[in-house]
Design a protein around this motif. Structure first.
Motif, PDB file in Angstrom:
ATOM      1  N   PHE A 114       0.908  -1.168   0.225  1.00  0.00           N
ATOM      2  CA  PHE A 114      -0.052   0.023   0.127  1.00  0.00           C
ATOM      3  C   PHE A 114       1.044   1.345  -0.106  1.00  0.00           C
ATOM      4  O   PHE A 114       0.073   2.369  -0.652  1.00  0.00           O
ATOM      5  N   ILE A 115       1.685   0.932   1.157  1.00  0.00           N
ATOM      6  CA  ILE A 115       2.431   2.296   0.146  1.00  0.00           C
ATOM      7  C   ILE A 115       3.526   2.662  -0.538  1.00  0.00           C
ATOM      8  O   ILE A 115       3.514   3.595  -0.900  1.00  0.00           O
ATOM      9  N   ARG A 116       3.993   1.387  -1.057  1.00  0.00           N
ATOM     10  CA  ARG A 116       4.545   1.766  -2.557  1.00  0.00           C
ATOM     11  C   ARG A 116       3.954   2.525  -3.212  1.00  0.00           C
ATOM     12  O   ARG A 116       3.877   2.583  -4.051  1.00  0.00           O
ATOM     13  N   ARG A 117       2.501   1.329  -3.465  1.00  0.00           N
ATOM     14  CA  ARG A 117       1.248   2.371  -4.312  1.00  0.00           C
ATOM     15  C   ARG A 117       1.264   4.095  -3.748  1.00  0.00           C
ATOM     16  O   ARG A 117       1.206   4.735  -4.917  1.00  0.00           O
ATOM     17  N   ILE A 118       1.088   4.211  -2.732  1.00  0.00           N
ATOM     18  CA  ILE A 118       1.361   5.891  -2.254  1.00  0.00           C
ATOM     19  C   ILE A 118       2.541   7.095  -3.029  1.00  0.00           C
ATOM     20  O   ILE A 118       2.087   7.622  -3.334  1.00  0.00           O
ATOM     21  N   VAL A 119       3.009   6.138  -2.687  1.00  0.00           N
ATOM     22  CA  VAL A 119       4.543   6.588  -3.720  1.00  0.00           C
ATOM     23  C   VAL A 119       4.541   7.245  -4.470  1.00  0.00           C
ATOM     24  O   VAL A 119       5.188   8.471  -5.033  1.00  0.00           O
ATOM     25  N   ILE A 120       4.314   5.825  -5.737  1.00  0.00           N
ATOM     26  CA  ILE A 120       4.429   6.119  -6.932  1.00  0.00           C
ATOM     27  C   ILE A 120       2.781   6.994  -7.561  1.00  0.00           C
ATOM     28  O   ILE A 120       2.833   7.981  -8.244  1.00  0.00           O
ATOM     29  N   THR A 121       1.737   7.110  -6.532  1.00  0.00           N
ATOM     30  CA  THR A 121       1.340   7.801  -6.630  1.00  0.00           C
ATOM     31  C   THR A 121       1.761   8.982  -6.565  1.00  0.00           C
ATOM     32  O   THR A 121       1.443  10.269  -7.245  1.00  0.00           O
ATOM     33  N   ARG A 122       1.848   9.639  -5.976  1.00  0.00           N
ATOM     34  CA  ARG A 122       2.996  10.690  -5.776  1.00  0.00           C
ATOM     35  C   ARG A 122       3.621  11.056  -6.813  1.00  0.00           C
ATOM     36  O   ARG A 122       3.855  12.525  -6.555  1.00  0.00           O
ATOM     37  N   MET A 123       4.308  10.943  -6.630  1.00  0.00           N
ATOM     38  CA  MET A 123       5.434  10.594  -7.554  1.00  0.00           C
ATOM     39  C   MET A 123       4.817  11.135  -8.903  1.00  0.00           C
ATOM     40  O   MET A 123       5.467  11.985  -9.150  1.00  0.00           O
ATOM     41  N   ALA A 124       4.131  10.559  -9.189  1.00  0.00           N
ATOM     42  CA  ALA A 124       3.191  11.322 -10.162  1.00  0.00           C
ATOM     43  C   ALA A 124       2.225  12.524 -10.578  1.00  0.00           C
ATOM     44  O   ALA A 124       2.579  13.263 -11.001  1.00  0.00           O
ATOM     45  N   GLU A 125       1.962  12.352  -9.403  1.00  0.00           N
ATOM     46  CA  GLU A 125       1.225  13.517  -8.496  1.00  0.00           C
ATOM     47  C   GLU A 125       2.181  15.035  -8.935  1.00  0.00           C
ATOM     48  O   GLU A 125       1.638  16.611  -8.607  1.00  0.00           O
ATOM     49  N   PHE A 126       3.655  15.329  -7.943  1.00  0.00           N
ATOM     50  CA  PHE A 126       4.390  16.311  -7.833  1.00  0.00           C
ATOM     51  C   PHE A 126       5.911  15.940  -8.516  1.00  0.00           C
ATOM     52  O   PHE A 126       6.845  15.485  -7.429  1.00  0.00           O
ATOM     53  N   PRO A 127       4.997  15.964  -9.765  1.00  0.00           N
ATOM     54  CA  PRO A 127       6.960  16.007 -11.054  1.00  0.00           C
ATOM     55  C   PRO A 127       8.117  16.577  -9.686  1.00  0.00           C
ATOM     56  O   PRO A 127       9.309  16.006  -9.968  1.00  0.00           O
ATOM     57  N   ASP A 128       7.733  17.217  -9.231  1.00  0.00           N
ATOM     58  CA  ASP A 128       9.536  18.450  -8.880  1.00  0.00           C
ATOM     59  C   ASP A 128      10.107  17.840  -7.344  1.00  0.00           C
ATOM     60  O   ASP A 128      11.027  18.031  -7.682  1.00  0.00           O
ATOM     61  N   LEU A 129       9.341  16.746  -7.161  1.00  0.00           N
ATOM     62  CA  LEU A 129       9.923  16.012  -6.058  1.00  0.00           C
ATOM     63  C   LEU A 129       9.749  14.452  -6.209  1.00  0.00           C
ATOM     64  O   LEU A 129       9.770  13.838  -5.438  1.00  0.00           O
ATOM     65  N   ALA A 130       9.688  13.982  -7.870  1.00  0.00           N
ATOM     66  CA  ALA A 130       9.860  12.688  -7.952  1.00  0.00           C
ATOM     67  C   ALA A 130      10.746  12.132  -7.624  1.00  0.00           C
ATOM     68  O   ALA A 130      11.426  10.606  -7.071  1.00  0.00           O
ATOM     69  N   SER A 131      12.121  12.779  -7.305  1.00  0.00           N
ATOM     70  CA  SER A 131      13.393  12.467  -7.117  1.00  0.00           C
ATOM     71  C   SER A 131      13.091  11.471  -5.612  1.00  0.00           C
ATOM     72  O   SER A 131      14.063  10.310  -5.444  1.00  0.00           O
ATOM     73  N   SER A 132      12.792  12.587  -4.755  1.00  0.00           N
ATOM     74  CA  SER A 132      13.284  12.293  -3.459  1.00  0.00           C
ATOM     75  C   SER A 132      11.650  11.010  -3.093  1.00  0.00           C
ATOM     76  O   SER A 132      11.974   9.991  -2.389  1.00  0.00           O
TER      77      SER A 132
END
Length: 267
Positions: A123-141
């Motif tokens: 579940f946590i991994r899916r959250i991180v992947i979703t946030r990565m797509a939503e906020f590209p400026d934070l993708a590397s973090s």
């Protein structure tokens, strides 16, 4: 002053105990890592590690637990005029650092049923992947956090990692047992921030129902544990969340959240 924390976070407990013992008022914000709230962009921008706790005083933000507690002590000293509260001694600081060196993550997770642990991890991994797509400026973090999540799962498969964590805890508790044979508290005759650091470690052992293995067979620690549970700070920060229906409520609420969000695919 604001504290971002969660009642079940061991480091959060250390900081909250320090705040209570020093009589410092603060605004409390719950951030539940089990439901991925520490990956929300608003929190993640402030602390890209996603770890708890985070202490904020104006523009000053601190992530390191020991540094937060030392900062709290300085605030308390200034507030009291410097007459009533002394800053931690070298001995106290040495104990604080020694306790903080033990990372409870692998020890804790190794005692959680694997099917539950893997379900939450997915579940946590899916959250991180979703946030990565939503906020590209934070993708590397976010990518670093995703890699850390995979790395943690791999390490939990390694019995040496679990054994080393357990052995580290045993060494720490043996040293504490020897010290408590000489003094009633960890750094002498008075309660200090060293005790603030130790209490959540013992509480974690009890939460995992390992008290007989790690506490009861060490008579000095067992006596100490019974004593510190009577402190108002313990009852407020830990006791009320770890007994009876409150403990079950916190866990059940988190578990239901994860299941419902997973079912609805809302990350």
């Amino acid at each position: 002053m604001q504290l971002y924390h969660h009642p079940f976070s061991l480091d959060s407990q250390k900081v909250r105990l320090a705040l209570e013992e020093n009589g410092i008022d603060y605004t409390s914000y719950h951030v539940n890592p089990l439901t991925g709230k520490n990956m929300d962009a608003s929190f993640f921008r402030m602390n890209p590690s996603g770890k708890l706790p985070v202490f904020q005083n104006g523009s000053h933000i601190i992530y390191n637990t020991v540094e937060i507690i030392q900062y709290i002590e300085r605030i308390a000293a200034v507030s009291s005029g410097g007459d009533d509260i002394k800053l931690s001694s070298r001995e106290v600081l040495d104990w604080m650092q020694k306790i903080q060196e033990w990372n409870p993550k692998y020890f804790t997770l190794s005692h959680v049923p694997e099917k539950h642990r893997l379900f939450v991890s997915k579940f946590i991994r899916r959250i991180v992947i979703t946030r990565m797509a939503e906020f590209p400026d934070l993708a590397s973090s976010y990518h670093l956090r995703l890699r850390d999540q995979y790395d943690m799962e791999e390490k939990l498969k390694n019995p040496d990692v679990i054994r080393q964590s357990e052995e580290h805890l045993i060494r720490l508790l043996d040293d504490v047992e020897a010290q408590l044979n000489e003094t009633p508290y960890l750094a002498g005759d008075e309660f200090t921030m060293a005790d603030v650091m130790l209490i959540p470690v013992l509480a974690r052992v009890v939460l995992l129902k390992l008290e007989n293995e790690y506490i009861s067979n060490r008579p000095n620690i067992a006596e100490y544990w019974n004593m510190v549970q009577q402190r108002p700070s313990y009852k407020k920060v830990i006791g009320k969340h770890f007994t009876g229906w409150r403990r079950q409520k916190t866990l059940l609420k988190s578990w239901c959240f994860v299941h419902v969000r997973s079912l609805l695919r809302k990350y």
